[in-house]
Design a protein around this motif. Structure first.
Motif, mmCIF file in Angstrom:
data_model
loop_
_atom_site.group_PDB
_atom_site.id
_atom_site.type_symbol
_atom_site.label_atom_id
_atom_site.label_comp_id
_atom_site.label_asym_id
_atom_site.label_seq_id
_atom_site.Cartn_x
_atom_site.Cartn_y
_atom_site.Cartn_z
ATOM 1 N N HIS A 156 0.837 -1.211 0.000
ATOM 2 C CA HIS A 156 0.000 0.000 0.000
ATOM 3 C C HIS A 156 0.870 1.259 0.000
ATOM 4 N N ALA A 157 1.802 1.291 -0.939
ATOM 5 C CA ALA A 157 2.722 2.424 -1.031
ATOM 6 C C ALA A 157 1.985 3.700 -1.412
ATOM 7 N N GLU A 158 2.630 4.816 -1.131
ATOM 8 C CA GLU A 158 2.070 6.123 -1.490
ATOM 9 C C GLU A 158 2.510 6.560 -2.885
ATOM 10 N N ARG A 159 3.601 5.960 -3.379
ATOM 11 C CA ARG A 159 4.135 6.384 -4.676
ATOM 12 C C ARG A 159 5.117 5.330 -5.185
ATOM 13 N N LEU A 160 5.196 5.224 -6.505
ATOM 14 C CA LEU A 160 6.195 4.370 -7.147
ATOM 15 C C LEU A 160 7.003 5.215 -8.117
ATOM 16 N N LEU A 161 8.319 5.193 -7.946
ATOM 17 C CA LEU A 161 9.233 5.824 -8.901
ATOM 18 C C LEU A 161 9.985 4.721 -9.625
ATOM 19 N N VAL A 162 10.044 4.821 -10.939
ATOM 20 C CA VAL A 162 10.784 3.862 -11.750
ATOM 21 C C VAL A 162 11.865 4.636 -12.494
ATOM 22 N N VAL A 163 13.121 4.330 -12.194
ATOM 23 C CA VAL A 163 14.249 5.052 -12.785
ATOM 24 C C VAL A 163 14.805 4.237 -13.946
#
Length: 202
Positions: free
Chosen positions: A133-140
């Motif tokens: 239940h993350a608040e955000r996903l960053l994909v680099v």
């Protein structure tokens, strides 16, 4: 809590230590780093092409490749705390540190929806973000990212895996794709959660 997936293409890139330092500095207590498989996963593809073993075997080998990357990242930045499993990851965050996912809980004895090449480390990071239940996903990424494209179009272009867009429809959090050169933008996002992400639609 945020999940940040570092593409395996960064494994030999000069910017990798800067990304690790940034996440260690600003991610304490709230960031889980997901490693890509990089050259380790490429070797799995080569071996499968040569020997024609099934995708379940390839999946487990690729997961071990991600784990090898994780151990390398911890070697480069010992401040990152490696953990396998949801509860150990949560404990690392509760202790105020930046967590590094050892994805050994993804090893499988039988096929499921994760054990195909349509589910790369990008989708596994998304899977983890949904589970926690993350608040955000960053994909680099190392490749160019056209912010005008939808997630489906980015999948068609090979920027994301084929299953990412469909899984992302169930995501209740922003998904942001960053180029490896966007360290300044990543820092701004980590310092100010009110900053909006690129509006990737499906």
């Amino acid at each position: 809590m945020w999940v940040v997936k570092l593409g395996g293409s960064l494994n030999q890139d000069a910017s990798l230590p800067q990304w690790l330092d940034l996440l260690a500095e600003l991610g304490g207590g709230r960031v889980i780093v997901v490693p890509g498989g990089g050259a380790f996963a490429d070797q799995v593809r080569d071996a499968q092409s040569h020997w024609q073993f099934d995708d379940l075997v390839a999946h487990n080998m690729a997961v071990l490749g991600m784990a090898q990357t994780a151990l390398m990242l911890q070697g480069l930045c010992p401040t990152l705390q490696a953990a396998a499993g949801e509860q150990p990851l949560r404990r690392v965050l509760k202790g105020g540190q930046t967590a590094l996912w050892l994805p050994l809980d993804l090893l499988r004895s039988r096929p499921d929806e994760l054990t195909t090449w349509d589910t790369s480390a990008d989708s596994l990071a998304l899977w983890l973000a949904q589970r926690l239940h993350a608040e955000r996903l960053l994909v680099v990424k190392s490749c160019a990212i056209d912010g005008r494209l939808t997630l489906s179009q980015l999948g068609d272009a090979g920027v994301l895996d084929a299953g990412f867009a469909q899984r992302a429809r169930q995501a209740a959090f922003p998904i942001d794709l960053l180029h490896r050169g966007e360290l300044t933008r990543a820092r701004a996002l980590l310092l100010d959660e009110s900053l909006s992400c690129r509006p990737f639609a499906d």
